[in-house]
Design a protein around this motif. Structure first.
Motif, short mmCIF file in Angstrom:
data_model
loop_
_atom_site.label_atom_id
_atom_site.label_comp_id
_atom_site.label_asym_id
_atom_site.label_seq_id
_atom_site.Cartn_x
_atom_site.Cartn_y
_atom_site.Cartn_z
N LYS A 1 1.07 13.91 0.34
CA LYS A 1 2.13 14.90 0.51
C LYS A 1 3.18 14.70 -0.57
CE LYS A 1 1.78 15.45 5.55
NZ LYS A 1 2.54 15.37 6.83
N PRO A 2 3.60 15.76 -1.25
CA PRO A 2 4.61 15.62 -2.31
C PRO A 2 5.88 14.96 -1.77
CG PRO A 2 3.63 17.81 -2.37
CD PRO A 2 3.13 17.15 -1.11
N GLY A 3 6.36 13.95 -2.48
CA GLY A 3 7.59 13.28 -2.08
C GLY A 3 7.44 12.28 -0.97
N GLU A 4 6.21 12.05 -0.51
CA GLU A 4 5.97 11.05 0.53
C GLU A 4 4.86 10.12 0.06
OE1 GLU A 4 5.33 12.66 4.41
OE2 GLU A 4 6.93 14.15 4.22
N PHE A 5 5.11 8.82 0.20
CA PHE A 5 4.16 7.83 -0.28
C PHE A 5 3.83 6.86 0.83
CE2 PHE A 5 6.77 9.24 -3.86
CZ PHE A 5 5.79 9.62 -4.78
N THR A 6 2.55 6.64 1.07
CA THR A 6 2.11 5.68 2.07
C THR A 6 2.02 4.29 1.44
OG1 THR A 6 -0.24 5.96 1.57
CG2 THR A 6 0.76 7.50 3.16
N ARG A 7 1.83 3.29 2.28
CA ARG A 7 1.65 1.93 1.76
C ARG A 7 0.42 1.86 0.87
NH1 ARG A 7 2.96 -2.18 6.84
NH2 ARG A 7 5.02 -1.31 7.34
N GLU A 8 -0.60 2.65 1.24
CA GLU A 8 -1.82 2.67 0.42
C GLU A 8 -1.54 3.28 -0.95
OE1 GLU A 8 -1.61 3.69 3.58
OE2 GLU A 8 -2.66 1.96 4.46
N ASP A 9 -0.76 4.36 -0.99
CA ASP A 9 -0.38 4.97 -2.27
C ASP A 9 0.35 3.97 -3.15
OD1 ASP A 9 -1.38 7.44 -1.40
OD2 ASP A 9 0.57 8.07 -0.60
N LEU A 10 1.18 3.14 -2.53
CA LEU A 10 2.06 2.24 -3.27
C LEU A 10 1.45 0.86 -3.51
CD1 LEU A 10 5.33 3.14 -1.36
CD2 LEU A 10 4.76 3.83 -3.70
N ALA A 11 0.26 0.61 -2.98
CA ALA A 11 -0.34 -0.73 -3.07
C ALA A 11 -0.48 -1.23 -4.51
CB ALA A 11 -1.69 -0.76 -2.36
N PRO A 12 -0.97 -0.41 -5.47
CA PRO A 12 -1.07 -0.91 -6.85
C PRO A 12 0.29 -1.27 -7.45
CG PRO A 12 -2.45 1.03 -6.55
CD PRO A 12 -1.59 0.93 -5.33
N LEU A 13 1.32 -0.47 -7.14
CA LEU A 13 2.66 -0.76 -7.64
C LEU A 13 3.21 -2.04 -7.01
CD1 LEU A 13 5.07 0.10 -9.35
CD2 LEU A 13 5.85 1.49 -7.42
N ALA A 14 2.95 -2.24 -5.72
CA ALA A 14 3.39 -3.46 -5.05
C ALA A 14 2.78 -4.69 -5.72
CB ALA A 14 3.03 -3.42 -3.57
N LYS A 15 1.50 -4.60 -6.04
CA LYS A 15 0.82 -5.73 -6.68
C LYS A 15 1.41 -6.01 -8.05
CE LYS A 15 -3.75 -7.51 -7.92
NZ LYS A 15 -5.22 -7.24 -7.92
N GLU A 16 1.71 -4.97 -8.83
CA GLU A 16 2.29 -5.16 -10.15
C GLU A 16 3.67 -5.79 -10.05
OE1 GLU A 16 2.06 -2.35 -13.25
OE2 GLU A 16 0.41 -1.25 -12.35
N ASN A 17 4.46 -5.34 -9.08
CA ASN A 17 5.79 -5.91 -8.90
C ASN A 17 5.73 -7.38 -8.56
OD1 ASN A 17 7.08 -3.52 -9.46
ND2 ASN A 17 7.40 -2.95 -7.33
N ILE A 18 4.85 -7.75 -7.63
CA ILE A 18 4.72 -9.15 -7.23
C ILE A 18 4.24 -10.00 -8.41
CG2 ILE A 18 3.37 -10.74 -5.80
CD1 ILE A 18 5.64 -9.39 -4.30
N THR A 19 3.30 -9.48 -9.17
CA THR A 19 2.81 -10.21 -10.35
C THR A 19 3.94 -10.42 -11.35
OG1 THR A 19 0.57 -9.30 -10.06
CG2 THR A 19 1.14 -10.19 -12.23
N SER A 20 4.75 -9.39 -11.57
CA SER A 20 5.87 -9.50 -12.51
C SER A 20 6.91 -10.50 -12.03
CB SER A 20 6.52 -8.14 -12.71
OG SER A 20 5.63 -7.21 -13.27
N LEU A 21 7.18 -10.49 -10.74
CA LEU A 21 8.19 -11.38 -10.18
C LEU A 21 7.85 -12.86 -10.36
CD1 LEU A 21 9.06 -9.48 -6.89
CD2 LEU A 21 10.65 -10.01 -8.73
#
Length: 217
Positions: free
Chosen positions: A69-89
């Protein structure tokens, strides 16, 4: 990696460079709710974080992501970004500086990490747990959260219980303090040139540390 929280940070930095907002650090703002986690035997095992990013960073972080849905993101949608953030941190020690009885506490890689998106406030929240390498039974634990280069500004959330103890012995006492406001001497300029001369080794951001202390008998 060029800076914290890739890949969106490059876009954020590019936008800020074209605006008055680039006059000085920080460039990303994080509001925290933190929880110190204890094992049944009373040992401290790690810290659980809930970090909510400012709306500008959140907008650029989610730009181009596919969503059902436009403008709505699930945890599954955001999973790759979460992984990148944790790796960067990891490169920055999760901005976590802990000492138990005066000795540095070693950290392990985060567990239970994921991103949530609040479509009403249009902000992202990163949830993750940073385990201690070895569970700790300490009379005093001191924890500081800050970015040494002050690119990212951290602050405890307002309201009730910005910091909690989970499963701690009843006699343990928690205190915490928020960082001081940035003050600049008359005539002093803290623009990008000033911050570009700094490195993590300068530890300039330590003066804005969020501090947590737990004392147990």
């Amino acid at each position: 990696m060029n800076r914290h929280f890739t890949p969106a940070i490059l876009a954020v930095t590019g936008l800020l460079a074209a605006t008055a907002g680039a006059a000085a650090h920080p460039h990303v703002w994080v509001t925290m709710q933190d929880e110190l986690v204890y094992a049944p035997d009373g040992s401290l095992t790690g810290v659980r974080y809930n970090w909510t990013f400012d709306d500008m960073f959140s907008a650029f972080a989610t730009q181009g992501l596919d969503a059902k849905k436009p403008g709505e993101f699930t945890r599954e949608d955001l999973a790759p970004l979460a992984k990148e953030n944790i790796t960067s941190l990891k490169d920055f020690g999760y901005f976590t500086f802990a000492k138990a009885n005066g000795k540095k506490v070693e950290l392990k890689d985060p567990t239970d990490y994921y991103l949530d998106y609040n479509s009403k406030d249009t902000v992202l929240t990163l949830h993750f747990t940073v385990p201690f390498k070895t569970p700790i039974k300490a009379k005093e634990l001191n924890l500081e959260i800050y970015d040494p280069e002050y690119f990212v500004d951290f602050s405890f959330r307002d309201g009730k219980d910005p910091v909690k103890l989970s499963g701690a012995p009843a006699a343990c006492k928690l205190t915490f303090s928020k960082p001081q406001d940035l003050s600049v001497a008359p005539g002093q300029q803290l623009g990008e040139a000033f911050f570009n001369q700094l490195s993590a080794a300068d530890n300039w951001g330590a003066q804005f540390a969020n501090k947590i202390s737990v004392k147990c008998p």
